[in-house]
Every structure is written in structure tokens, then in C-alpha cells.
Design an enzyme around this catalytic site. Structure first.
Site, PDB file in Angstrom:
ATOM      1  CG  HIS A 178       2.484  85.569 -61.367  1.00 18.59           C
ATOM      2  ND1 HIS A 178       2.709  86.627 -60.518  1.00 18.59           N
ATOM      3  CD2 HIS A 178       1.159  85.572 -61.633  1.00 18.59           C
ATOM      4  CE1 HIS A 178       1.549  87.233 -60.282  1.00 18.59           C
ATOM      5  NE2 HIS A 178       0.602  86.612 -60.950  1.00 18.59           N
ATOM      6  NE  ARG A 180      -2.142  82.636 -67.851  1.00 18.48           N
ATOM      7  CZ  ARG A 180      -2.672  82.715 -66.627  1.00 18.48           C
ATOM      8  NH1 ARG A 180      -3.963  82.540 -66.453  1.00 18.48           N
ATOM      9  NH2 ARG A 180      -1.931  82.941 -65.581  1.00 18.48           N
ATOM     10  CG  HIS A 202       1.755  81.768 -63.060  1.00 15.08           C
ATOM     11  ND1 HIS A 202       1.367  81.239 -61.861  1.00 15.08           N
ATOM     12  CD2 HIS A 202       0.669  82.431 -63.552  1.00 15.08           C
ATOM     13  CE1 HIS A 202       0.102  81.574 -61.612  1.00 15.08           C
ATOM     14  NE2 HIS A 202      -0.346  82.285 -62.631  1.00 15.08           N
ATOM     15  NE  ARG A 242      -0.151  87.477 -64.798  1.00 13.33           N
ATOM     16  CZ  ARG A 242      -1.008  86.521 -64.512  1.00 13.33           C
ATOM     17  NH1 ARG A 242      -0.868  85.329 -65.028  1.00 13.33           N
ATOM     18  NH2 ARG A 242      -1.997  86.754 -63.694  1.00 13.33           N
ATOM     19  CD  GLU A 273      -6.270  89.053 -62.191  1.00  9.39           C
ATOM     20  OE1 GLU A 273      -5.959  88.547 -61.120  1.00  9.39           O
ATOM     21  OE2 GLU A 273      -6.485  88.381 -63.209  1.00  9.39           O
TER      22      GLU A 273
HETATM   23  C1  FAD Z   1      -0.971  79.576 -57.996  1.00 10.12           C
HETATM   24  C2  FAD Z   1      -1.765  79.709 -59.260  1.00 10.12           C
HETATM   25  C3  FAD Z   1      -2.705  80.721 -59.386  1.00 10.12           C
HETATM   26  C4  FAD Z   1      -3.457  80.840 -60.551  1.00 10.12           C
HETATM   27  N1  FAD Z   1      -4.405  81.822 -60.639  1.00 10.12           N
HETATM   28  C5  FAD Z   1      -5.196  81.866 -61.734  1.00 10.12           C
HETATM   29  C6  FAD Z   1      -6.260  82.783 -61.815  1.00 10.12           C
HETATM   30  O1  FAD Z   1      -6.525  83.540 -60.883  1.00 10.12           O
HETATM   31  N2  FAD Z   1      -7.020  82.804 -62.948  1.00 10.12           N
HETATM   32  C7  FAD Z   1      -6.781  81.964 -64.002  1.00 10.12           C
HETATM   33  O2  FAD Z   1      -7.498  82.031 -65.007  1.00 10.12           O
HETATM   34  N3  FAD Z   1      -5.779  81.072 -63.943  1.00 10.12           N
HETATM   35  C8  FAD Z   1      -4.992  80.996 -62.843  1.00 10.12           C
HETATM   36  N4  FAD Z   1      -3.988  80.080 -62.789  1.00 10.12           N
HETATM   37  C9  FAD Z   1      -3.867  79.113 -63.880  1.00 10.12           C
HETATM   38  C10 FAD Z   1      -4.990  78.088 -63.758  1.00 10.12           C
HETATM   39  O3  FAD Z   1      -5.219  77.812 -62.400  1.00 10.12           O
HETATM   40  C11 FAD Z   1      -4.646  76.818 -64.484  1.00 10.12           C
HETATM   41  O4  FAD Z   1      -4.261  77.089 -65.796  1.00 10.12           O
HETATM   42  C12 FAD Z   1      -5.842  75.869 -64.519  1.00 10.12           C
HETATM   43  O5  FAD Z   1      -6.331  75.657 -63.223  1.00 10.12           O
HETATM   44  C13 FAD Z   1      -5.435  74.557 -65.145  1.00 10.12           C
HETATM   45  O6  FAD Z   1      -6.492  73.664 -65.031  1.00 10.12           O
HETATM   46  P1  FAD Z   1      -6.334  72.221 -65.652  1.00 10.12           P
HETATM   47  O7  FAD Z   1      -7.582  71.488 -65.320  1.00 10.12           O
HETATM   48  O8  FAD Z   1      -5.923  72.319 -67.057  1.00 10.12           O
HETATM   49  O9  FAD Z   1      -5.063  71.594 -64.873  1.00 10.12           O
HETATM   50  P2  FAD Z   1      -4.849  71.253 -63.299  1.00 10.12           P
HETATM   51  O10 FAD Z   1      -5.801  71.990 -62.452  1.00 10.12           O
HETATM   52  O11 FAD Z   1      -3.411  71.427 -63.016  1.00 10.12           O
HETATM   53  O12 FAD Z   1      -5.198  69.711 -63.245  1.00 10.12           O
HETATM   54  C14 FAD Z   1      -4.388  68.742 -63.880  1.00 10.12           C
HETATM   55  C15 FAD Z   1      -4.861  67.370 -63.449  1.00 10.12           C
HETATM   56  O13 FAD Z   1      -4.255  66.361 -64.228  1.00 10.12           O
HETATM   57  C16 FAD Z   1      -3.769  65.322 -63.397  1.00 10.12           C
HETATM   58  N5  FAD Z   1      -2.678  64.634 -64.117  1.00 10.12           N
HETATM   59  C17 FAD Z   1      -1.544  65.191 -64.610  1.00 10.12           C
HETATM   60  N6  FAD Z   1      -0.814  64.235 -65.223  1.00 10.12           N
HETATM   61  C18 FAD Z   1      -1.494  63.062 -65.118  1.00 10.12           C
HETATM   62  C19 FAD Z   1      -1.251  61.722 -65.529  1.00 10.12           C
HETATM   63  N7  FAD Z   1      -0.145  61.364 -66.187  1.00 10.12           N
HETATM   64  N8  FAD Z   1      -2.176  60.769 -65.222  1.00 10.12           N
HETATM   65  C20 FAD Z   1      -3.301  61.074 -64.527  1.00 10.12           C
HETATM   66  N9  FAD Z   1      -3.572  62.345 -64.103  1.00 10.12           N
HETATM   67  C21 FAD Z   1      -2.679  63.318 -64.406  1.00 10.12           C
HETATM   68  C22 FAD Z   1      -3.356  66.058 -62.138  1.00 10.12           C
HETATM   69  O14 FAD Z   1      -3.201  65.180 -61.061  1.00 10.12           O
HETATM   70  C23 FAD Z   1      -4.514  67.042 -62.005  1.00 10.12           C
HETATM   71  O15 FAD Z   1      -5.629  66.407 -61.432  1.00 10.12           O
HETATM   72  C24 FAD Z   1      -3.231  79.946 -61.623  1.00 10.12           C
HETATM   73  C25 FAD Z   1      -2.273  78.934 -61.509  1.00 10.12           C
HETATM   74  C26 FAD Z   1      -1.548  78.810 -60.331  1.00 10.12           C
HETATM   75  C27 FAD Z   1      -0.534  77.722 -60.221  1.00 10.12           C
END
Ligand code: FAD
Length: 511
Positions: free
Chosen positions: A227, A369, A334, A273, A111
């Protein structure tokens, strides 16, 4: 009052992975505001970076990450990231994630701004879904107490130390306090700040708002990654067109069919990006059009369908066969590079409070990033959070504090009602998006302050999310206003060059 060892807020990769490790050490509670699999993680496509391929090394991965961060990545944190990457990949495999293979070896793709193929993927372009569903299934069957549709609304503090979380059960509206020895924020990013976004609707910056309100330090909020290639088809919902398509040979063309990226950067279509996003914006304005085209029609249809089944199917469902026609794309918000400031153990500036995943600012990403480093960051630092809770180190009650912090200015404005969140999203897209100016940021700062004055943090999910978005929007805009330079994802047309005076972080802390 319920009593736990670990309270984890959020059930994306960061929350689930931390919980699975924590359950070996004590009682774990997950609070999550939607159903367990509602999160950004599920939509990650490209994959997860790790320096495990032939010719690769932690040193090369370190160099690429530092270069992308444009002078603001923390070398110590990046070292940890690249050196612990392969062990964390082994953990994911142990938990049941099956990465794609080619001729018996893990398949790796390339990438933007990675110097060689380094991205592991699962189910072609369904990496996030594989990870999320595998980990959530395991969490459900492993004795973790999971409360879905519980919205965290406050960090409970005593003498400056976190001792739990206040949350609202959304079905009844009942507020409940949960006591925990360790509180881990894993609430994801804030992509819902912007009109065009690849993020799901949970991404409202809740953890950043909760931490700021509790008095924790919040850092690098001006750095938001856009993105370059989100699908721009009439009536199609937000959908990411992964960078991996360009990694496999896809070419960006303007509306006239001209391949343009070489005019903007020597790396062409695989430039960083922020460079690609600004180039696309320039071509959209010049042609003029609301999109450019990503062309993969010269690649083998079989390969496209096998490698990108989800993108192929989604576009086909919306009337576009990407093996025959170029894909209309445009930039979209993004990834939240800033967030709750942590040390390399996920410790925030409040004892007892940790942050992991996209809501945290570990210092890895700096001003920009590197693609696919975020999934890796979540697992590397979530593991370290749990390690630290078991072995608190020499001085567990003395977390870092910054020398110089800002608090949100009390702008002299009249309260003004914010009726619809879409108004805020439009404002931030226009004034604090890919290209910013001091004047536009100032206007946004004043409007956001007026909205905040008229708001009270409610107990329903929409009202709380609106409050959080206004607060986090203010942190972003005020930080962007302070930073009078352009660096990485933060581009100001009134200060188009980086400045050595700004090789430092903007840190906020509520007074
Ligand atoms: C379309 C897309 C494609 C991506 N592709 C990639 C990739 O290929 N490679 C890569 O490294 N990264 C990628 N990313 C980024 C990566 O997916 C995210 O940074 C990562 O998944 C974040 O994980 P997380 O557990 O921190 O948050 P999330 O997966 O967003 O989870 C957050 C959680 O917190 C909960 N929450 C939020 N606020 C509260 C609250 N007040 N009370 C209770 N629960 C709450 C939500 O409901 C959710 O369950 C991508 C992002 C997107 C949007």
C-alpha cells in the site's frame, strides 16, 4: 473426536460469512487462533466495491479489475465476482451491516483505478469494524460452535481427501483432531512477512502453509501488494491511510511540497497502487526522506472529520491534526494476492478442502488487486463454497490439477537458527519488497532455506507462526526469483518490462 459438517479455520469476514451461510446447512465449527475479532477485516477502512451506482455496470467493474490484474486475472473468476457482487451486498445488509447513505441512497466513493465511484463504506472509514462486529455477533448468537485461541496446525487427510483439522488449544497446549465433511481455510494473508506492514499480527500465512504442507497447489505468491500510504509517524503503530483520502481529493507531495504523481502516471494520485508505491519510493530517495506527505488540508475540515473519523482521530491522538497539517506516509506491505489455488467454487486441489478470503488465490487479482475488491471477493467466493458443498456438481471428486508445478528447491545450505521474526521481516522488506533484483532474491532464498532447515514446526503460537512465515516467505521468494519480468506488483529492476513469455502463473505443490 468432535464431528462436524463444516470446519472453518479463521474468523475474519471470510470465515464468519461462510459460517453464517453454512449453519443453515449443518453443524459448523469455527477455529480461530486469537479472540474472534482478531483479524485484518476489522481494520479495513475504504470499503467494499460493487457495481451498483448510476452509470456503473458489472461490465465496467470487470474491465477495471482485469486492467489492474495486468494480464493475469482469470476472466471467468472476475465475471463471477462482478455479477454476484450486488447479491452479496444485499446479504451483508440482511445480516445487519449498515452502509453509509447520502440523501437516502447508498453513498459511494471512488478509489484508485476504479473508473467511477463504486465503494460502499460503513461508519465512514470503519467499514471492516462494522462488518466484523456485526457478523461475529450474529455467529455467536446463531448456534455456531466457536473455539477461540485454537491454532490450526494440520489438515487431516485420508486417501488424498481432507477430513478435518488438527488444532492446538493454546491455553493448555493440548492437541485435538476435529472431523468435518468440509474444511474451509479462511486464515487471511501474510503481511507479517515484511518489516513495514498494515496487517495485524494474525497475518502469518498459516492457511497457505497448512495447504502447501497438505499437498495443495499454491499460486501467484510473488504478487504482494504494497500500500502506498501507511502512516510514518515516530512511535505510531502501523496504521493505514486509506486511498479514499486521495479519492476525495487528497494530494501526494514530496518533502519539498511538490505534487509529484503527474510526473509518474497520467492518473496522478489515483494511479494503481504499485505505480504510486514505486513513485513514492523514488521521491523518498531523491529528496531524501523516509516519507512523503499526503495533503488534505485544502479539503473541508468538516468533510474530512465526517468521512474519515477513524483516521482523523488516530492521527490526532498521535499529535497530528490532518485538517491543518499534511500526513507523513510511506509504503507498507498490505495484501497477499497469491495463496491457496481454488477454482471459482473455492475448491482447492484437495477434495474436501476449500479456501476463501485472503488466503485463497481465486485468480481475481492477478498481478495486482483493485482496491476494495478483497472484501467483495471474500463474500462472493465464500457463498460459492457453501453452494458447492450442498450441490457438488457433476464430478465432485476431481478437482483441477496444474500441468506444471514447482516444489520448493532443496537448496544446499547449512541449517541456521532464526532467532527473531523481525530478522525475517527485515530480509523480506529489503530483498523481496517493492523493488526486487535477482541477486537480492537469491540471497533471501538461501537464507530462508537455511532457517527452514534449522526449524521444527512447534505447538506454541509464536513457534508455529515463525515456521509458517519461513515457509510462506520461501514460496514468495522462490516464485519471485522464477518470474524474470516486471508485472503489476512484482517489480524487478533487472527485468523492468513485462514479458509475454511470463503471461502465466507460478504454481507450487509439495512433492
Ligand atoms: C489496514 C487494512 C485496510 C484494508 N482495507 C480494505 C478495504 O477498505 N477494502 C477491502 O476490500 N479490503 C481491505 N483490506 C483487505 C481486507 O481487509 C482483507 O483482505 C480481508 O479482511 C481478509 O479477510 P479474511 O477473512 O480472509 O482474513 P482476516 O480478516 O485476516 O481473518 C483471518 C482469521 O484467521 C485466523 N487464523 C489465522 N491463522 C490461523 C490458524 N492457524 N488457526 C486458527 N485461526 C487462524 C485469524 O486469527 C483471523 O481470525 C484491508 C486490509 C488491511 C490490513
Amino acid at each position: 473426536m468432535a464431528d462436524y459438517d463444516y470446519i472453518v479455520v479463521g474468523s475474519g469476514i471470510a470465515g464468519l460469512y461462510a459460517s453464517l451461510l453454512a449453519r443453515e446447512k449443518g453443524q459448523v465449527l469455527i477455529l480461530t487462533k486469537g479472540s474472534i475479532d482478531e483479524c485484518n477485516t476489522r481494520f479495513a477502512q475504504g470499503g467494499i466495491a460493487a457495481p451498483i451506482g448510476p452509470g456503473d455496470s458489472p461490465e465496467l467493474h470487470f474491465r477495471d479489475t482485469m486492467a489492474a490484474g495486468a494480464g493475469l486475472s482469470d476472466p471467468q473468476a472476475v465475471r463471477v465476482l462482478v455479477e454476484e457482487a450486488s447479491e452479496r451486498i444485499r446479504d451483508l445488509i440482511r445480516f445487519g451491516v449498515t452502509f453509509d447513505t447520502q440523501e437516502g441512497e447508498v453513498a459511494l466513493t471512488r478509489e484508485a483505478a476504479h473508473s467511477l465511484p463504486r465503494i460502499l463504506h460503513a461508519g465512514g472509514d470503519a467499514t471492516g469494524e462494522h462488518i466484523e462486529l456485526t457478523l461475529s455477533r450474529l455467529a455467536r448468537s446463531s448456534g455456531v460452535d466457536i473455539r477461540e485461541h485454537f491454532l490450526a496446525t494440520g489438515i487431516l487427510l485420508a486417501q488424498g481427501t481432507a477430513w478435518g483439522v488438527r488444532a492446538v488449544e493454546l491455553a493448555s497446549g493440548r492437541e485435538e483432531d476435529f472431523q468435518g465433511r468440509f474444511t474451509i481455510l479462511a486464515t487471511g494473508g501474510a503481511g507479517q512477512l515484511f518489516r513495514y506492514t498494515t496487517n495485524t499480527d494474525v497475518a502469518t500465512g498459516d492457511g497457505i502453509a497448512l495447504a502447501y504442507e497438505a499437498g495443495a497447489e499454491v499460486m501467484d505468491m510473488e504478487f504482494f501488494q504494497f500500500h502506498p500510504t501507511a502512516l510514518r509517524l515516530p512511535k505510531a503503530p502501523p496504521f493505514l491511510i486509506s486511498e479514499a483520502l486521495r479519492g476525495e481529493g487528497g494530494v501526494l507531495r514530496n518533502r519539498r511540497g511538490e505534487a509529484f504523481m503527474k510526473r509518474y502516471a497520467p492518473e496522478g494520485d489515483l494511479a494503481p497502487r504499485d505505480v504510486v508505491a514505486r513513485a513514492i519510493l523514488a521521491e523518498m530517495m531523491a529528496t531524501p526522506s523516509d516519507h512523503v506527505l499526503l495533503d488534505v488540508t485544502h479539503l473541508s475540515p468538516g468533510k474530512i472529520i465526517a468521512r474519515f473519523p477513524r483516521i482523523y482521530r488516530f492521527c490526532l491522538d498521535h499529535g497530528l491534526d490532518i485538517t491543518r497539517s499534511p500526513i507523513p506516509v510511506a509504503p507498507a506491505a498490505h495484501y497477499t494476492m497469491g495463496g491457496v489455488r481454488t477454482d471459482t467454487w473455492g475448491q482447492t486441489s484437495i477434495p474436501g478442502l476449500f479456501a476463501a478470503g485472503e488466503c485463497a488465490c481465486t485468480g481475481i487479482h492477478g498481478a495486482n488487486r483493485l482496491a476494495s475488491n478483497s472484501l467483495l471477493e471474500t463474500v462472493v467466493f465464500a457463498q460459492r463454497v457453501i453452494e458447492r458443498t450442498v450441490d457438488p456438481g457433476p464430478n465432485p471428486h476431481a478437482p483441477f490439477l496444474s500441468q506444471e508445478t514447482h516444489s520448493l528447491p532443496d537448496r544446499a545450505v547449512h541449517p541456521q537458527a532464526l532467532e527473531e521474526v523481525s530478522t525475517l521481516q527485515g530480509l523480506l522488506w529489503e530483498k523481496a519488497g517493492i523493488i526486487r533484483t535477482g541477486k537480492g532474491l537469491e540471497e533471501a532464498a538461501i537464507t530462508l532455506a537455511a532457517w527452514q532447515k534449522a526449524l521444527v514446526p512447534g505447538k506454541t503460537r509464536p513457534s508455529r507462526e515463525k515456521w509458517n512465515l519461513v515457509l510462506v516467505g520461501r514460496l514468495l521468494v522462490e516464485a519471485a526469483l522464477l518470474r524474470e519480468e516486471s508485472r503489476g506488483a512484482h517489480y524487478r529492476s533487472d527485468f523492468p518490462q513485462p514479458s509475454s513469455a511470463w503471461q502465466r502463473h507460478v504454481v507450487f505443490r509439495k512433492e
